[in-house]
Design a protein around this motif. Structure first.
Motif, PDB file in Angstrom:
ATOM      1  N   LYS A   1      -0.281 -34.144 -46.514  1.00  0.00           N
ATOM      2  CA  LYS A   1      -0.828 -34.579 -45.229  1.00  0.00           C
ATOM      3  C   LYS A   1      -1.533 -35.927 -45.371  1.00  0.00           C
ATOM      4  O   LYS A   1      -2.129 -36.228 -46.406  1.00  0.00           O
ATOM      5  CB  LYS A   1      -1.836 -33.548 -44.708  1.00  0.00           C
ATOM      6  CG  LYS A   1      -1.230 -32.323 -44.058  1.00  0.00           C
ATOM      7  CD  LYS A   1      -2.337 -31.488 -43.414  1.00  0.00           C
ATOM      8  CE  LYS A   1      -1.774 -30.340 -42.614  1.00  0.00           C
ATOM      9  NZ  LYS A   1      -2.849 -29.563 -41.935  1.00  0.00           N
ATOM     10  N   GLN A   2      -1.477 -36.705 -44.310  1.00  0.00           N
ATOM     11  CA  GLN A   2      -2.230 -37.955 -44.227  1.00  0.00           C
ATOM     12  C   GLN A   2      -3.019 -37.907 -42.923  1.00  0.00           C
ATOM     13  O   GLN A   2      -2.467 -38.127 -41.851  1.00  0.00           O
ATOM     14  CB  GLN A   2      -1.279 -39.163 -44.239  1.00  0.00           C
ATOM     15  CG  GLN A   2      -0.390 -39.260 -45.460  1.00  0.00           C
ATOM     16  CD  GLN A   2      -1.165 -39.598 -46.722  1.00  0.00           C
ATOM     17  OE1 GLN A   2      -2.253 -40.166 -46.660  1.00  0.00           O
ATOM     18  NE2 GLN A   2      -0.608 -39.243 -47.870  1.00  0.00           N
ATOM     19  N   THR A   3      -4.293 -37.589 -43.012  1.00  0.00           N
ATOM     20  CA  THR A   3      -5.108 -37.434 -41.814  1.00  0.00           C
ATOM     21  C   THR A   3      -6.396 -38.238 -41.936  1.00  0.00           C
ATOM     22  O   THR A   3      -6.822 -38.592 -43.045  1.00  0.00           O
ATOM     23  CB  THR A   3      -5.476 -35.953 -41.584  1.00  0.00           C
ATOM     24  OG1 THR A   3      -6.295 -35.506 -42.678  1.00  0.00           O
ATOM     25  CG2 THR A   3      -4.223 -35.081 -41.495  1.00  0.00           C
ATOM     26  N   ALA A   4      -7.023 -38.481 -40.796  1.00  0.00           N
ATOM     27  CA  ALA A   4      -8.305 -39.189 -40.802  1.00  0.00           C
ATOM     28  C   ALA A   4      -9.366 -38.375 -41.542  1.00  0.00           C
ATOM     29  O   ALA A   4     -10.220 -38.931 -42.244  1.00  0.00           O
ATOM     30  CB  ALA A   4      -8.750 -39.462 -39.366  1.00  0.00           C
ATOM     31  N   ALA A   5      -9.304 -37.057 -41.386  1.00  0.00           N
ATOM     32  CA  ALA A   5     -10.266 -36.188 -42.072  1.00  0.00           C
ATOM     33  C   ALA A   5     -10.123 -36.310 -43.584  1.00  0.00           C
ATOM     34  O   ALA A   5     -11.117 -36.441 -44.315  1.00  0.00           O
ATOM     35  CB  ALA A   5     -10.061 -34.741 -41.642  1.00  0.00           C
ATOM     36  N   LEU A   6      -8.881 -36.293 -44.065  1.00  0.00           N
ATOM     37  CA  LEU A   6      -8.651 -36.385 -45.504  1.00  0.00           C
ATOM     38  C   LEU A   6      -9.061 -37.755 -46.040  1.00  0.00           C
ATOM     39  O   LEU A   6      -9.603 -37.863 -47.149  1.00  0.00           O
ATOM     40  CB  LEU A   6      -7.181 -36.112 -45.818  1.00  0.00           C
ATOM     41  CG  LEU A   6      -6.839 -35.968 -47.302  1.00  0.00           C
ATOM     42  CD1 LEU A   6      -7.556 -34.771 -47.912  1.00  0.00           C
ATOM     43  CD2 LEU A   6      -5.332 -35.835 -47.499  1.00  0.00           C
ATOM     44  N   LYS A   7      -8.824 -38.798 -45.260  1.00  0.00           N
ATOM     45  CA  LYS A   7      -9.242 -40.138 -45.684  1.00  0.00           C
ATOM     46  C   LYS A   7     -10.760 -40.208 -45.844  1.00  0.00           C
ATOM     47  O   LYS A   7     -11.275 -40.771 -46.818  1.00  0.00           O
ATOM     48  CB  LYS A   7      -8.774 -41.193 -44.689  1.00  0.00           C
ATOM     49  CG  LYS A   7      -9.131 -42.620 -45.122  1.00  0.00           C
ATOM     50  CD  LYS A   7      -8.691 -43.652 -44.114  1.00  0.00           C
ATOM     51  CE  LYS A   7      -8.972 -45.064 -44.635  1.00  0.00           C
ATOM     52  NZ  LYS A   7     -10.394 -45.275 -45.016  1.00  0.00           N
ATOM     53  N   ALA A   8     -11.477 -39.626 -44.893  1.00  0.00           N
ATOM     54  CA  ALA A   8     -12.941 -39.623 -44.974  1.00  0.00           C
ATOM     55  C   ALA A   8     -13.416 -38.859 -46.206  1.00  0.00           C
ATOM     56  O   ALA A   8     -14.358 -39.278 -46.892  1.00  0.00           O
ATOM     57  CB  ALA A   8     -13.527 -39.005 -43.708  1.00  0.00           C
ATOM     58  N   ILE A   9     -12.755 -37.753 -46.494  1.00  0.00           N
ATOM     59  CA  ILE A   9     -13.106 -36.963 -47.675  1.00  0.00           C
ATOM     60  C   ILE A   9     -12.867 -37.772 -48.946  1.00  0.00           C
ATOM     61  O   ILE A   9     -13.725 -37.847 -49.831  1.00  0.00           O
ATOM     62  CB  ILE A   9     -12.297 -35.648 -47.691  1.00  0.00           C
ATOM     63  CG1 ILE A   9     -12.756 -34.730 -46.550  1.00  0.00           C
ATOM     64  CG2 ILE A   9     -12.433 -34.941 -49.034  1.00  0.00           C
ATOM     65  CD1 ILE A   9     -11.823 -33.567 -46.274  1.00  0.00           C
ATOM     66  N   ASN A  10     -11.710 -38.410 -49.028  1.00  0.00           N
ATOM     67  CA  ASN A  10     -11.385 -39.188 -50.226  1.00  0.00           C
ATOM     68  C   ASN A  10     -12.254 -40.429 -50.377  1.00  0.00           C
ATOM     69  O   ASN A  10     -12.532 -40.868 -51.500  1.00  0.00           O
ATOM     70  CB  ASN A  10      -9.904 -39.567 -50.226  1.00  0.00           C
ATOM     71  CG  ASN A  10      -9.049 -38.528 -50.927  1.00  0.00           C
ATOM     72  OD1 ASN A  10      -9.321 -38.164 -52.068  1.00  0.00           O
ATOM     73  ND2 ASN A  10      -8.029 -38.039 -50.243  1.00  0.00           N
ATOM     74  N   ASP A  11     -12.690 -40.995 -49.264  1.00  0.00           N
ATOM     75  CA  ASP A  11     -13.578 -42.161 -49.343  1.00  0.00           C
ATOM     76  C   ASP A  11     -14.897 -41.818 -50.035  1.00  0.00           C
ATOM     77  O   ASP A  11     -15.569 -42.691 -50.586  1.00  0.00           O
ATOM     78  CB  ASP A  11     -13.861 -42.714 -47.945  1.00  0.00           C
ATOM     79  CG  ASP A  11     -12.683 -43.494 -47.378  1.00  0.00           C
ATOM     80  OD1 ASP A  11     -11.756 -43.825 -48.149  1.00  0.00           O
ATOM     81  OD2 ASP A  11     -12.684 -43.760 -46.162  1.00  0.00           O
ATOM     82  N   SER A  12     -15.255 -40.540 -50.009  1.00  0.00           N
ATOM     83  CA  SER A  12     -16.503 -40.100 -50.646  1.00  0.00           C
ATOM     84  C   SER A  12     -16.285 -39.644 -52.087  1.00  0.00           C
ATOM     85  O   SER A  12     -17.228 -39.253 -52.771  1.00  0.00           O
ATOM     86  CB  SER A  12     -17.103 -38.930 -49.860  1.00  0.00           C
ATOM     87  OG  SER A  12     -16.343 -37.741 -50.067  1.00  0.00           O
ATOM     88  N   PHE A  13     -15.036 -39.703 -52.537  1.00  0.00           N
ATOM     89  CA  PHE A  13     -14.686 -39.113 -53.832  1.00  0.00           C
ATOM     90  C   PHE A  13     -13.869 -40.099 -54.666  1.00  0.00           C
ATOM     91  O   PHE A  13     -12.734 -39.843 -55.029  1.00  0.00           O
ATOM     92  CB  PHE A  13     -13.905 -37.807 -53.610  1.00  0.00           C
ATOM     93  CG  PHE A  13     -13.625 -37.039 -54.875  1.00  0.00           C
ATOM     94  CD1 PHE A  13     -14.652 -36.500 -55.619  1.00  0.00           C
ATOM     95  CD2 PHE A  13     -12.326 -36.858 -55.316  1.00  0.00           C
ATOM     96  CE1 PHE A  13     -14.396 -35.796 -56.787  1.00  0.00           C
ATOM     97  CE2 PHE A  13     -12.053 -36.150 -56.481  1.00  0.00           C
ATOM     98  CZ  PHE A  13     -13.089 -35.622 -57.218  1.00  0.00           C
TER      99      PHE A  13
END
Length: 250
Positions: free
Chosen positions: A221-233
């Motif tokens: 999946k490529q979602t805005a939620a996942l991007k936000a999560i990865n930006d913190s990790f």
């Protein structure tokens, strides 16, 4: 690796450079937090010296210090291995990322499979996600680091755990082995037997984790939620560790 921190401190004192010292302090803080059995507050700063950084520091401290600078940079780059050998963890969770997983994916319950010492379970529990940790515990038979998990671990193989705990909101798997097909079997079981809305893997694409077949599938999946999560990790070393979500409708 038993003298890792001692060597690090000794070289830091001898090199006496602010950039090197800040990385040594970062490592000590991480080690202190892991030793307490607690997740980090947020992802650590990047460790290791890039080639241009290395040369700039060497110019300041003198070429006679090159061996020592090389040695301490090797220690920076081997910090993840030190954590695995001392604490039995390859992935270092943080509470900021755990909060985002909870809030952006809208989850209240989770199942960690192939959990090892269940460090990610601990992070999720700390932010209010009711989490069940499971592992076959085969690795713990030959490793003393399996004696003190961060969160209670139930002895269950991954597919059996998914079937048994089918009503959780999230399934999470950190650093699935890059051999065998346990990850593929887990996804197949999730699709057939689980009500979990989300399944996330933590690892390195085409690298240190997961089977080759896992990465060959177009199910991410490529979602805005996942991007936000990865930006913190953001990964703290040369391993490009990220969080991947599997599409249940692939």
């Amino acid at each position: 690796m038993t003298n890792f921190l001692h060597k690090l401190t000794m070289l830091d004192d001898e090199i006496n450079h602010s950039t090197v010292h800040s990385q040594v302090e970062e490592i000590k803080q991480i080690d202190h937090q892991v030793a307490k059995g607690e997740p980090l507050i947020e992802a650590p700063a990047k460790l290791g010296l890039f080639p241009d950084q290395f040369e700039d520091i060497l110019e300041e401290i003198g070429n006679n210090q090159k061996r020592k600078l090389t040695d301490i940079n090797n220690l920076f780059n081997n910090f993840r291995q030190y954590l695995s050998l001392k604490y039995g963890v390859w992935s270092v969770p943080n509470l900021k990322t755990a909060h985002l997983i909870k809030n952006r994916l809208h989850i209240d319950t989770a199942l960690e499979i192939m959990a090892g010492n269940a460090y990610w379970s601990k992070a999720l529990e700390n932010v209010g996600v009711q989490t069940i940790s499971t592992d076959s515990l085969e690795w713990a038979k030959t490793s003393s680091t399996g004696a003190e998990p961060f969160h209670p671990v139930i002895n269950l193989e991954a597919t059996e755990a998914i079937k048994h705990y089918s009503d959780v909101d999230l399934i999470i798997c950190s650093w699935s082995p890059n051999f065998g097909k346990n990850d593929i079997a887990a996804i197949d079981t999730w699709r057939k037997c689980s009500n979990a809305k989300h399944f996330i893997f933590i690892g390195e694409e085409d690298g240190a984790t997961n089977s080759p077949e896992f990465w060959q599938n177009n199910w991410f999946k490529q979602t805005a939620a996942l991007k936000a999560i990865n930006d913190s990790f953001q990964s703290f070393d040369f391993i490009d560790e990220r969080i991947f979500e599997i599409d249940n409708e692939f």
